[in-house]
Design an enzyme around this catalytic site. Structure first.
Site: not given
Length: 509
Positions: A242, A264
């Site tokens: 991730e 992100e």
């Protein structure tokens, strides 16, 4: 006293009166005496002017409306906006749709359509319900093993105690001391040499402290140290996928390149309206998890962005809100300040939150790893079996799982898990399913399909005012009322039945 003031009193009472939860008292709200529910249908009114029994994409429908669509019958679980068609139901995530398919029945709308008006029902007589009865009803409805196991697993430690956690502190909680014994500060540095500075060892320990059931002791003979080792190996593998650097040319192996990113890629705190599709204040999602807005600057008045932040890349307001509630007792903190999920110890606590909380019909990752979740026949038919692979299905099954070959991202996770398992001395049996190719998604027939939301109980009660139940029921689809949150049952009853007044009979106890 207003209904909202009564609700506030109810919330305070439910949080302060543990005695009420020990009762299994029957629930009765009538003019004189309650009668058992019979098989009669809910009240029918003409409150909503539906054009026909067939679904109309130009029509708005309220909770309880039944329509015919492609010769099948669907019921609105909550407000369905114009264009929200039964055709959009995702079989893998049916709880996201305002519609549910039902058996053939009379189409139309029942009496829960927002109150009196032209063509609507007459106002119902007021009904008084003691708070103690609501709490007893909540306790009775949640008194079954899987719900009690889940409630026990998601318990949290007060933030004042979490803030006191320091490496090697003798008074650290038991589960934190177990983690320290298996992964000390020097090993943490070695395991995550490329991590962003926002990820700290103390923050890692605080994340475990907040959720005391992670790496806790068991009273049924399960090996807590072995389960904690497996937990750490699983977390490291998923962190690497991730938030990892994924640099195949680095001398540092990829499984140790985790925690590089706190945000992100491609997003910044100054970007407005990101992942804000559920922020519309006209929807129940936008009302339950109200999105924060920029107060000044070039984006003043526009929504904050809820892109991926932290070790689990928490995204969307409907995830930030529940996480904020678990951390601070209010959804507002992290909806107004989502950057805290990147810049503070919450960057790791968000991953612990995801690990602990179920997403029905998915079980929690903790219950998979510690063996609480045992697949039933439906799960087995869908290829859902204990092992590392099913944790990938929980995290990102819609993208990575179900194909005829292993998805590249899933294969990465397998590689990372094997290395992390070796590091933590976790045995990997030859028959353990590590991937998720061919694995179908969890569905409502599986063992993890725990109903964790409250919805109005539409059953007809002959002796009650207006024939209404004056109760809420557990459902598997998402609503604004969580059974995992104290007092949400009380809020559900107050919100769903306009004529209810809650009487605080617990004051002073």
């Amino acid at each position: 006293m207003t209904r909202h003031t009564l609700l506030a009193a109810a919330v305070l009472a439910v949080l302060g009166c543990a005695t009420a939860h020990g009762s299994n008292a029957a629930f009765a709200v009538t003019r004189a005496a309650s009668a058992d529910a019979d098989s009669r249908p809910p009240l029918r009114t003409a409150a909503m002017p539906a054009a026909s029994d067939t679904y109309d994409p130009t029509q708005t429908y309220v909770a309880g409306c039944v329509v015919i669509f492609q010769s099948r019958y669907f019921k609105a679980k909550w407000w369905a906006n114009v264009g929200e068609s039964p055709a959009a139901i995702d079989p893998a995530q049916p709880w996201l749709s305002p519609w549910e398919e039902i058996a053939e029945t009379a189409p139309g709308c029942d009496g829960d359509t927002g109150g009196p008006g032209p063509g609507g029902p007459d106002p119902l007589d007021p009904v008084e319900i003691p708070l103690s009865q609501l709490l007893a009803d909540e306790a009775r409805l949640t008194d079954f093993p899987l719900m009690q196991q889940t409630l026990a697993s998601i318990r949290t430690l007060p933030n004042t105690q979490v803030q006191a956690v320091e490496p090697l502190r003798a008074a650290n909680p038991e589960n934190v001391r177990r983690v320290e014994a298996l992964l000390d500060a020097a090993q943490f540095d070695d395991l995550f040499p490329m991590r962003a500075p926002e990820y700290t060892y103390r923050g890692f320990l605080q994340a475990f402290a907040k959720f005391p059931a992670i790496c806790a002791s068991y009273t049924d003979g399960r090996d807590a140290d072995a389960i904690c080792r497996r937990t750490l190996a699983t977390m490291v593998a998923h962190f690497a996928q991730e938030t990892g650097g994924h640099d195949a040319h680095s001398p540092i192996p990829e499984w140790r390149q985790a925690l590089v990113h706190v945000r992100e890629m491609g997003w910044s705190e100054e970007t407005p309206d990101g992942y804000a599709g559920e922020c519309n204040p006209a929807t129940w999602q936008g009302q339950t998890w109200p999105c924060g807005v920029f107060e000044s600057g070039p984006h003043a008045g526009r929504f904050k962005s809820y892109f991926g932040r932290g070790a689990k890349q928490l995204s969307y307001n409907y995830n930030y809100g529940p996480f904020s509630d678990a951390m601070f007792g209010t959804v507002r903190t992290l909806l107004d300040q989502p950057e805290l999920v990147a810049d503070t110890w919450l960057n790791l606590a968000s991953a612990a939150f995801f690990y602990m909380y179920p997403q029905p019909p998915k079980p929690s990752m903790m219950h998979v790893i510690d063996g609480t979740w045992q697949p039933n026949a439906r799960d087995l038919a869908n290829g859902l079996v204990p092992g590392f692979g099913v944790t990938t299905q929980i995290i990102n099954g819609g993208v990575e799982c179900g194909g005829s070959t292993e998805h590249l991202q899933s294969q990465n996770r397998i590689t990372y898990y094997r290395a992390a398992a070796a590091h933590f001395n976790v045995p990997v049996p030859g028959n353990e399913v590590l991937g998720c190719k061919g694995m179908k998604q969890f569905d409502e027939g599986g063992a993890g399909a725990l109903p964790i939301y409250w919805e109005e109980n539409y059953d007809w009660h002959e002796g009650n005012v207006g024939g209404k139940s004056y109760q809420c029921k557990l459902v598997t689809y998402q609503t604004p009322y969580s059974a995992l949150k104290p007092a949400d049952y009380v809020k559900c009853v107050i919100d769903k039945f306009d004529n209810v007044d809650v009487i605080d009979d617990l004051r002073g106890r």
